[in-house]
Design an enzyme around this catalytic site. Sequence first.
Site, PDB file in Angstrom:
ATOM      1  N   GLU A 171       0.838  -1.197   0.000  1.00 26.98           N
ATOM      2  CA  GLU A 171       0.000   0.000   0.000  1.00 26.98           C
ATOM      3  C   GLU A 171       0.883   1.261   0.000  1.00 26.98           C
ATOM      4  O   GLU A 171       0.641   2.203  -0.766  1.00 26.98           O
ATOM      5  CB  GLU A 171      -0.904  -0.026   1.240  1.00 26.98           C
ATOM      6  CG  GLU A 171      -2.063   0.934   1.164  1.00 26.98           C
ATOM      7  CD  GLU A 171      -2.969   0.830   2.395  1.00 26.98           C
ATOM      8  OE1 GLU A 171      -2.694   0.010   3.292  1.00 26.98           O
ATOM      9  OE2 GLU A 171      -3.934   1.603   2.457  1.00 26.98           O
ATOM     10  N   GLY A 200      -8.665   5.415   6.867  1.00 28.22           N
ATOM     11  CA  GLY A 200      -9.473   5.388   8.066  1.00 28.22           C
ATOM     12  C   GLY A 200      -8.880   4.448   9.107  1.00 28.22           C
ATOM     13  O   GLY A 200      -8.987   4.682  10.308  1.00 28.22           O
ATOM     14  N   SER A 202      -5.519   2.770   8.544  1.00 25.81           N
ATOM     15  CA  SER A 202      -4.050   2.754   8.591  1.00 25.81           C
ATOM     16  C   SER A 202      -3.510   3.981   7.876  1.00 25.81           C
ATOM     17  O   SER A 202      -4.238   4.671   7.155  1.00 25.81           O
ATOM     18  CB  SER A 202      -3.486   1.477   7.946  1.00 25.81           C
ATOM     19  OG  SER A 202      -3.541   1.566   6.538  1.00 25.81           O
ATOM     20  N   THR A 203      -2.223   4.246   8.120  1.00 29.28           N
ATOM     21  CA  THR A 203      -1.569   5.368   7.438  1.00 29.28           C
ATOM     22  C   THR A 203      -0.207   4.901   6.964  1.00 29.28           C
ATOM     23  O   THR A 203       0.423   4.057   7.621  1.00 29.28           O
ATOM     24  CB  THR A 203      -1.493   6.608   8.360  1.00 29.28           C
ATOM     25  OG1 THR A 203      -1.015   7.715   7.613  1.00 29.28           O
ATOM     26  CG2 THR A 203      -0.577   6.391   9.548  1.00 29.28           C
TER      27      THR A 203
HETATM   28  O1  LIG Z   1     -14.756  14.170   2.274  1.00 27.11           O
HETATM   29  C1  LIG Z   1     -14.184  13.630   3.197  1.00 27.11           C
HETATM   30  N1  LIG Z   1     -13.899  14.305   4.344  1.00 27.11           N
HETATM   31  C2  LIG Z   1     -13.255  13.747   5.383  1.00 27.11           C
HETATM   32  N2  LIG Z   1     -12.820  12.491   5.378  1.00 27.11           N
HETATM   33  C3  LIG Z   1     -13.057  11.771   4.279  1.00 27.11           C
HETATM   34  C4  LIG Z   1     -13.740  12.278   3.146  1.00 27.11           C
HETATM   35  N3  LIG Z   1     -13.812  11.294   2.207  1.00 27.11           N
HETATM   36  C5  LIG Z   1     -13.197  10.222   2.733  1.00 27.11           C
HETATM   37  N4  LIG Z   1     -12.760  10.499   3.992  1.00 27.11           N
HETATM   38  C6  LIG Z   1     -12.039   9.631   4.930  1.00 27.11           C
HETATM   39  O2  LIG Z   1     -10.858   9.166   4.303  1.00 27.11           O
HETATM   40  C7  LIG Z   1     -10.515   7.915   4.878  1.00 27.11           C
HETATM   41  C8  LIG Z   1     -10.323   6.939   3.744  1.00 27.11           C
HETATM   42  O3  LIG Z   1      -9.861   5.763   4.274  1.00 27.11           O
HETATM   43  P1  LIG Z   1      -9.989   4.361   3.533  1.00 27.11           P
HETATM   44  O4  LIG Z   1     -11.422   3.956   3.450  1.00 27.11           O
HETATM   45  O5  LIG Z   1      -9.224   4.430   2.279  1.00 27.11           O
HETATM   46  O6  LIG Z   1      -9.325   3.434   4.612  1.00 27.11           O
HETATM   47  P2  LIG Z   1      -7.966   2.590   4.634  1.00 27.11           P
HETATM   48  O7  LIG Z   1      -7.061   3.166   3.600  1.00 27.11           O
HETATM   49  O8  LIG Z   1      -7.426   2.763   6.027  1.00 27.11           O
HETATM   50  O9  LIG Z   1      -8.381   1.188   4.356  1.00 27.11           O
HETATM   51  C9  LIG Z   1     -11.658   7.533   5.819  1.00 27.11           C
HETATM   52  O10 LIG Z   1     -11.311   7.896   7.129  1.00 27.11           O
HETATM   53  C10 LIG Z   1     -12.805   8.403   5.326  1.00 27.11           C
HETATM   54  O11 LIG Z   1     -13.716   8.693   6.362  1.00 27.11           O
HETATM   55 CA   LIG Z   2      -7.093   3.999   1.534  1.00 23.20          CA
END
Ligand SMILES: O=c1[nH]cnc2c1ncn2[C@@H]1O[C@H](COP(=O)(O)OP(=O)(O)O)[C@@H](O)[C@H]1O
Ligand SMILES: [Ca+2]
Length: 492
Positions: A171, A200, A202-203
């Site tokens: 990733e 949401g 991980s970073t």
């Molecule tokens: O418009 C927005 N405003 C604030 N946060 C957002 C917006 N769109 C997506 N996010 C956030 O971005 C993050 C995207 O994380 P993702 O779903 O890719 O998780 P992951 O990469 O940890 O599996 C989530 O925390 C989601 O809530």
């Molecule tokens: Ca992601």
Amino acid sequence: MSCQTKGKNAWYKAVIIITVLGITAIVALVTTAVLQNKPLLQKYKYGIVLDAGSSHTAVYIYEWPAEKDNDTGRVQQTHSCKVQGAGISSYSVFPGQAGASLKSCMKEAESLIPLSRHLETPLYLGATAGMRLLRMENQSLSDQVLWSVEEVLQSSPFSYQGARIITGQEEGAFGWVTVNYLSDRLKQGSGTTGALDLGGASTQISFVANQDVAEESAENAVTFRLYGNDYFLYTHSFLCYGKDQALKLALAQQTQSGDSSVLDPCFHPGYSVDRSYFSVYSSPCVMAGKPLVSRDSFTHVGAGNASLCQEVVRRIFNFSSCSFSRCSFNRVYQPPLQGPFGAFSAFYFVMNFLNLTSGSLESSREKLERYCSRPWTQIKQQHPDVKEKYLAEYCFSGSYILSLLTDGYNFTSDTWTDITFIKKISGSDAGWTLGYMLNLTNMIPAEAPDTPPLPHAGYVTLLFFISLLLFFLLFLCFRFLWPHRNSQTQMI
Ligand SMILES: O=c1[nH]cnc2c1ncn2[C@@H]1O[C@H](COP(=O)(O)OP(=O)(O)O)[C@@H](O)[C@H]1O
Ligand SMILES: [Ca+2]
């Protein structure tokens, strides 16, 4: 005198004829060169990647010129579709329904990609931290979710290449490939840019570092040979440090006493919501045990103080020990930062909403302080169109981002401006999906492809000027060597 006029007339006629012929020859030459080298009617190939994130799934469609598969042809995103509802890991209660959620975006892809290309269009699904956490909790449920999405993707007309949970290293590293591919830094072999991805759950942080990363911490080292250049990459993915899980960690810290209400500096004054203890403590990220109280819920009350919030946030990191020469946090090795950096995904969403994508670290802190202290009712009034869950959390998320980047990764006031908050680069979203597809389809060659010494436009321009020069020389020859002209000069 009449002899002179006659001679002059003949001279002018000859000049006009030569000029017309010369210009016609140049126009014919350049037109032939342009037409000969004109690219044939452009045909495209396509690829599809599903990013099954912890909060939601997105379908990305990429296209590239058909005759430039693994050459210089730039792959770009033509479309993205956001799957309705939450991420696939949230279907753990009814795993069989995870696949069905993808159907409408897959139908959209079918209508957008030309029918003749369907069979040869590769289709991948990569799941990230939400599914990593579900697998940690219950491997059988995570398998069932993957089977469910597999069934739907297999029944699509595309060339299905598999659905899997990608590793944190992948990733991070593919996010780095995407950013550098899109900003055209790989082919040029010039300096690269680091990648910061906030999800949401991980970073990820990835940047080019010295080769000794592999000696000190092999699990953080990734090497790539791309377009004839070797890259030694440092990369790390912090599971549980995406912004949604980080909020749970911060709430768990603040609810240890088991009180009926919690005054949280990371939420606006006037904010008050009842939350269940289960919603905070059910995550495998929250190590601290649920307090031994009989009540099921607590009232989450906002106090709106960004500097106190940063102190709360700082406590979710462990800075106590490091067995390497240097660490970021949680005993994870991190070599000295080497900028610049592109920060995307939630880094961008949050910082863009808070107007913190430019300016110094100090001014960002001040702006955030002012924003967090504003009453919740006022914030809601000002942003009636923003999803309330996002709106309520921007103060926390902004404070978390500042703390992660400074306390966590060690960015300082001086290096803060090395970070650019980005959503897209040349029309394609920054994220791991493009790099993942480029890698699996072998579309970035290890060695630099042979290219003609001149680009097409340069070749035509050069041809034009050489023709002009030849014409001018011809004209000069004619001007000085024409016999009439000589005789005229003698007569005068
Ligand atoms: O418009 C927005 N405003 C604030 N946060 C957002 C917006 N769109 C997506 N996010 C956030 O971005 C993050 C995207 O994380 P993702 O779903 O890719 O998780 P992951 O990469 O940890 O599996 C989530 O925390 C989601 O809530
Ligand atoms: Ca992601």
